[in-house]
Design a protein around this motif. Structure first.
Motif, PDB file in Angstrom:
ATOM      1  N   ASP A  95      18.912  13.767 -52.565  1.00  0.00           N
ATOM      2  CA  ASP A  95      20.386  12.604 -53.223  1.00  0.00           C
ATOM      3  C   ASP A  95      20.877  13.719 -54.182  1.00  0.00           C
ATOM      4  OD1 ASP A  95      19.015  13.504 -55.712  1.00  0.00           O
ATOM      5  OD2 ASP A  95      18.708  11.478 -56.458  1.00  0.00           O
ATOM      6  N   THR A  96      22.366  13.158 -54.466  1.00  0.00           N
ATOM      7  CA  THR A  96      22.858  14.424 -55.240  1.00  0.00           C
ATOM      8  C   THR A  96      23.034  14.805 -56.056  1.00  0.00           C
ATOM      9  OG1 THR A  96      24.205  12.264 -55.758  1.00  0.00           O
ATOM     10  CG2 THR A  96      25.571  13.310 -53.435  1.00  0.00           C
ATOM     11  N   SER A  97      21.847  14.779 -57.010  1.00  0.00           N
ATOM     12  CA  SER A  97      21.420  14.909 -58.354  1.00  0.00           C
ATOM     13  C   SER A  97      20.354  16.138 -57.588  1.00  0.00           C
ATOM     14  CB  SER A  97      20.419  14.078 -59.265  1.00  0.00           C
ATOM     15  OG  SER A  97      22.005  13.153 -59.318  1.00  0.00           O
ATOM     16  N   GLY A  98      20.021  16.347 -56.873  1.00  0.00           N
ATOM     17  CA  GLY A  98      18.824  17.020 -56.382  1.00  0.00           C
ATOM     18  C   GLY A  98      17.489  16.940 -55.862  1.00  0.00           C
ATOM     19  N   HIS A  99      17.430  15.704 -56.348  1.00  0.00           N
ATOM     20  CA  HIS A  99      15.947  14.772 -56.082  1.00  0.00           C
ATOM     21  C   HIS A  99      15.644  14.539 -54.406  1.00  0.00           C
ATOM     22  CE1 HIS A  99      17.321  14.081 -60.258  1.00  0.00           C
ATOM     23  NE2 HIS A  99      16.372  14.891 -60.516  1.00  0.00           N
ATOM     24  N   ARG A 100      14.392  14.292 -54.245  1.00  0.00           N
ATOM     25  CA  ARG A 100      13.837  14.667 -52.827  1.00  0.00           C
ATOM     26  C   ARG A 100      12.997  13.236 -53.211  1.00  0.00           C
ATOM     27  NH1 ARG A 100      11.849  19.917 -50.306  1.00  0.00           N
ATOM     28  NH2 ARG A 100      12.471  18.687 -48.125  1.00  0.00           N
ATOM     29  N   ALA A 101      12.870  12.972 -51.448  1.00  0.00           N
ATOM     30  CA  ALA A 101      12.173  11.606 -51.267  1.00  0.00           C
ATOM     31  C   ALA A 101      11.731  11.645 -49.728  1.00  0.00           C
ATOM     32  CB  ALA A 101      12.611  10.421 -51.673  1.00  0.00           C
ATOM     33  N   SER A 102      10.695  11.197 -49.255  1.00  0.00           N
ATOM     34  CA  SER A 102      10.606  11.118 -47.579  1.00  0.00           C
ATOM     35  C   SER A 102      10.096   9.876 -46.970  1.00  0.00           C
ATOM     36  CB  SER A 102       9.905  12.122 -47.454  1.00  0.00           C
ATOM     37  OG  SER A 102       8.555  12.025 -47.914  1.00  0.00           O
ATOM     38  N   ALA A 103      10.396   9.575 -46.312  1.00  0.00           N
ATOM     39  CA  ALA A 103       8.825   8.700 -45.639  1.00  0.00           C
ATOM     40  C   ALA A 103       8.615   8.783 -43.481  1.00  0.00           C
ATOM     41  CB  ALA A 103      10.340   7.523 -45.475  1.00  0.00           C
ATOM     42  N   ARG A 104       7.230   8.365 -43.636  1.00  0.00           N
ATOM     43  CA  ARG A 104       7.151   8.400 -42.049  1.00  0.00           C
ATOM     44  C   ARG A 104       6.598   7.630 -41.576  1.00  0.00           C
ATOM     45  NH1 ARG A 104       4.544  13.570 -42.527  1.00  0.00           N
ATOM     46  NH2 ARG A 104       5.473  14.277 -44.585  1.00  0.00           N
ATOM     47  N   GLY A 105       6.261   7.547 -40.305  1.00  0.00           N
ATOM     48  CA  GLY A 105       5.609   6.737 -39.715  1.00  0.00           C
ATOM     49  C   GLY A 105       5.218   6.500 -38.316  1.00  0.00           C
ATOM     50  N   GLY A 106       4.892   5.376 -37.630  1.00  0.00           N
ATOM     51  CA  GLY A 106       5.444   5.028 -36.470  1.00  0.00           C
ATOM     52  C   GLY A 106       5.244   3.900 -35.822  1.00  0.00           C
ATOM     53  N   PHE A 107       5.502   3.993 -34.319  1.00  0.00           N
ATOM     54  CA  PHE A 107       5.844   3.315 -33.397  1.00  0.00           C
ATOM     55  C   PHE A 107       4.895   2.025 -32.911  1.00  0.00           C
ATOM     56  CE2 PHE A 107       9.098   5.416 -33.729  1.00  0.00           C
ATOM     57  CZ  PHE A 107      10.144   5.300 -33.486  1.00  0.00           C
ATOM     58  N   ALA A 108       4.724   0.544 -33.039  1.00  0.00           N
ATOM     59  CA  ALA A 108       3.365  -0.003 -32.818  1.00  0.00           C
ATOM     60  C   ALA A 108       3.641  -0.301 -31.254  1.00  0.00           C
ATOM     61  CB  ALA A 108       4.015  -1.713 -32.936  1.00  0.00           C
ATOM     62  N   PRO A 109       2.248  -0.117 -30.758  1.00  0.00           N
ATOM     63  CA  PRO A 109       2.565   0.057 -29.180  1.00  0.00           C
ATOM     64  C   PRO A 109       2.920  -1.268 -28.878  1.00  0.00           C
ATOM     65  CG  PRO A 109       0.403   0.035 -29.849  1.00  0.00           C
ATOM     66  CD  PRO A 109       1.248  -0.250 -31.454  1.00  0.00           C
ATOM     67  N   THR A 110       4.418  -0.495 -27.696  1.00  0.00           N
ATOM     68  CA  THR A 110       4.949  -1.789 -26.576  1.00  0.00           C
ATOM     69  C   THR A 110       4.419  -1.443 -24.795  1.00  0.00           C
ATOM     70  OG1 THR A 110       7.218  -0.179 -26.949  1.00  0.00           O
ATOM     71  CG2 THR A 110       6.835  -1.939 -28.331  1.00  0.00           C
ATOM     72  N   THR A 111       4.822  -2.713 -24.612  1.00  0.00           N
ATOM     73  CA  THR A 111       4.337  -2.094 -23.062  1.00  0.00           C
ATOM     74  C   THR A 111       6.164  -3.380 -22.689  1.00  0.00           C
ATOM     75  OG1 THR A 111       3.054  -4.519 -23.066  1.00  0.00           O
ATOM     76  CG2 THR A 111       2.216  -2.300 -23.017  1.00  0.00           C
ATOM     77  N   PRO A 112       7.109  -2.773 -22.788  1.00  0.00           N
ATOM     78  CA  PRO A 112       8.341  -3.648 -22.174  1.00  0.00           C
ATOM     79  C   PRO A 112       8.839  -3.888 -20.784  1.00  0.00           C
ATOM     80  CG  PRO A 112       8.892  -0.892 -23.362  1.00  0.00           C
ATOM     81  CD  PRO A 112       7.671  -1.106 -22.971  1.00  0.00           C
TER      82      PRO A 112
END
Length: 217
Positions: free
Chosen positions: A200-217
């Motif tokens: 952020d603009t104050s220099g503080h950090r954050a993170s997020a991670r994840g995945g995707f559900a299996p799909t078969t279009p």
């Protein structure tokens, strides 16, 4: 009548004939009080009538109540700012776009931030399940605000968006999408992943991670 009786009678007549001058008496009393006030050392204030005390108490209570509300509001505001400033609230969600088909797909990554960001790196990894090859990418934020790279790495097609120095991402929801061809047929996306790192603009950090559900279009 004796001399004593005569004296008493004269005194009674003189007393009945006397009429005190009320105005002159009050004036003398006021002058005496003023003189005492000037000559006497400072003393505690005299109690005021009950109604005046009650009124003063109510007024003071009102002042402190208003002041307390302002301080509380400021304290609450300070805590909110600190909570938001300590770490930007960051969320991310990955889905396969419903427009994907048996030959082509688009992975959509929605990033939500509660505060403006001065730094942002979004990485999307599409597992090489066969025939995966990039056909493009886009983002809902201005293209000139990001540097984009697409490469093969460790059995995955990797899209990476990096916010340009000096640019800012506003608070809100933003979409990043990677487009690619793949082998004919339904494609399993269960091995696809994403990582988001924000500052952020104050220099503080954050993170997020994840995945995707299996799909078969």
């Amino acid at each position: 009548m004796t001399n004593e009786d005569e004296l008493r009678a004269r005194l009674r007549e003189a007393a009945e004939a006397h009429r005190p001058d009320r105005a002159r008496m009050l004036a003398r009393v006021e002058r005496g009080m003023a003189a005492d006030a000037l000559a006497a050392p400072a003393r505690p204030l005299r109690p005021v009538p009950w109604l005046r005390v009650a009124g003063a108490a109510v007024a003071v209570a009102g002042i402190f109540a208003a002041g307390g509300y302002a301080v509380t509001a400021l304290s609450d505001q300070s805590r909110s700012v600190s909570a938001a400033g300590a770490e930007p609230r960051l969320r991310a969600e990955g889905v396969i776009d419903p427009g994907s088909n048996r030959y082509w797909a688009q992975s959509d990554l929605t990033v939500t931030t509660s505060t403006p960001l001065s730094g942002l790196v979004v990485e999307l990894r599409v597992a090489q399940t066969g025939g995966v090859a990039s056909t493009g990418n886009w983002r809902s934020l201005p293209a000139e605000d990001f540097t984009v790279s697409v490469r093969e790495d460790g059995g995955a097609l990797v899209y990476r968006w990096t916010l340009t120095a000096g640019r800012t991402v506003p608070a809100g929801r933003h979409v990043f999408a990677g487009q690619y061809n793949h082998a004919e047929g339904g494609r399993e996306a269960g091995s696809d992943t994403y990582t988001v790192t924000a500052t952020d603009t104050s220099g503080h950090r954050a993170s997020a991670r994840g995945g995707f559900a299996p799909t078969t279009p």
